[in-house]
Design a protein around this motif. Structure first.
Motif, mmCIF file in Angstrom:
data_model
loop_
_atom_site.group_PDB
_atom_site.id
_atom_site.type_symbol
_atom_site.label_atom_id
_atom_site.label_comp_id
_atom_site.label_asym_id
_atom_site.label_seq_id
_atom_site.Cartn_x
_atom_site.Cartn_y
_atom_site.Cartn_z
ATOM 1 N N GLN A 125 0.956 -1.092 -0.015
ATOM 2 C CA GLN A 125 -0.175 -0.201 -0.002
ATOM 3 C C GLN A 125 0.579 1.349 -0.375
ATOM 4 O O GLN A 125 1.763 1.242 0.912
ATOM 5 C CB GLN A 125 -1.116 -0.179 1.456
ATOM 6 C CG GLN A 125 -1.691 -1.106 1.121
ATOM 7 C CD GLN A 125 -2.675 -1.019 2.370
ATOM 8 O OE1 GLN A 125 -2.351 -1.313 3.466
ATOM 9 N NE2 GLN A 125 -3.429 -1.281 2.338
ATOM 10 N N LEU A 126 0.673 2.239 -0.481
ATOM 11 C CA LEU A 126 0.930 3.151 -0.428
ATOM 12 C C LEU A 126 0.685 4.462 0.477
ATOM 13 O O LEU A 126 -0.407 4.463 1.558
ATOM 14 C CB LEU A 126 0.663 4.633 -1.398
ATOM 15 C CG LEU A 126 0.687 3.980 -2.680
ATOM 16 C CD1 LEU A 126 0.370 4.687 -4.119
ATOM 17 C CD2 LEU A 126 2.083 4.064 -3.028
ATOM 18 N N PRO A 127 1.536 4.782 1.654
ATOM 19 C CA PRO A 127 1.026 5.402 2.651
ATOM 20 C C PRO A 127 -0.031 6.607 3.052
ATOM 21 O O PRO A 127 -0.101 6.327 3.716
ATOM 22 C CB PRO A 127 3.139 5.764 3.214
ATOM 23 C CG PRO A 127 3.817 5.371 2.274
ATOM 24 C CD PRO A 127 2.981 4.607 1.594
ATOM 25 N N GLU A 128 0.259 6.605 1.830
ATOM 26 C CA GLU A 128 -0.140 8.364 1.330
ATOM 27 C C GLU A 128 -1.971 7.808 1.211
ATOM 28 O O GLU A 128 -3.040 8.717 0.698
ATOM 29 C CB GLU A 128 -0.084 9.204 0.851
ATOM 30 C CG GLU A 128 0.918 9.814 1.323
ATOM 31 C CD GLU A 128 2.295 11.089 0.600
ATOM 32 O OE1 GLU A 128 1.588 11.606 0.613
ATOM 33 O OE2 GLU A 128 2.646 10.937 0.111
ATOM 34 N N PHE A 129 -2.118 6.584 0.536
ATOM 35 C CA PHE A 129 -2.952 6.371 -0.056
ATOM 36 C C PHE A 129 -3.197 4.654 0.179
ATOM 37 O O PHE A 129 -3.449 4.040 -0.363
ATOM 38 C CB PHE A 129 -3.015 7.066 -2.104
ATOM 39 C CG PHE A 129 -3.280 8.051 -1.894
ATOM 40 C CD1 PHE A 129 -4.089 8.732 -2.187
ATOM 41 C CD2 PHE A 129 -1.587 8.446 -2.178
ATOM 42 C CE1 PHE A 129 -3.429 9.632 -2.873
ATOM 43 C CE2 PHE A 129 -1.143 9.357 -2.732
ATOM 44 C CZ PHE A 129 -2.111 10.445 -2.594
#
Length: 145
Positions: A125-129
């Motif tokens: 997963q993307l940390p911001e998303f």
């Protein structure tokens, strides 16, 4: 990679009592030419000539899109036909460009590596998303990220 294997495999195979004539190295190139994105015509021609002059032969199949890799075979599509190539060993090399959808996301510089690629969590997963990894279930396959 293919040229190096073509030079080294016969040397390694003979002491194992193998016949070097049994070695077959095949490059499945999705595009209509090798090194399209990264080479000049002269360099491309040099690479093609170098592949032909190896200790073991190197075949290049152009416009061959790999569809599946199985134990003992690779399936690919070429000229609208699905083909199967027997393979004891498969070496996959591919580009590593970020998908344009991911590139377009507003990701902070501290969440990118030195090549400007987004960093991901162990769950990919993307940390911001964090929800993007879950969204793929609702997207058509050509939009999966």
């Amino acid at each position: 990679m293919a040229a190096t294997l073509a030079d080294l495999l016969p040397t390694w195979y003979i002491p194992l009592e193998g016949n070097p004539q049994d070695i077959r190295i095949v490059i499945l190139q999705r595009g209509s030419e090798i090194l399209k994105e990264s080479a000049s015509d002269r360099l491309r021609e040099t690479a093609q000539l170098a592949l032909q002059q190896r200790t073991a032969s190197v075949e290049v199949l152009l416009d061959a899109e790999v569809k599946a890799v199985h134990s003992g075979a690779v399936e690919f599509e070429r000229n609208g036909q699905l083909e199967r190539l027997a393979a004891a060993t498969v070496v996959w090399t591919a580009g590593n460009a970020t998908h344009p959808v991911i590139d377009a996301l507003a990701i902070a510089p501290e969440n990118r590596d030195k090549h400007n690629r987004p960093l991901v969590k162990p769950t990919l997963q993307l940390p911001e998303f964090p929800l993007i990894a879950q969204l793929h279930l609702d997207l058509p396959s050509q939009l999966m990220i």
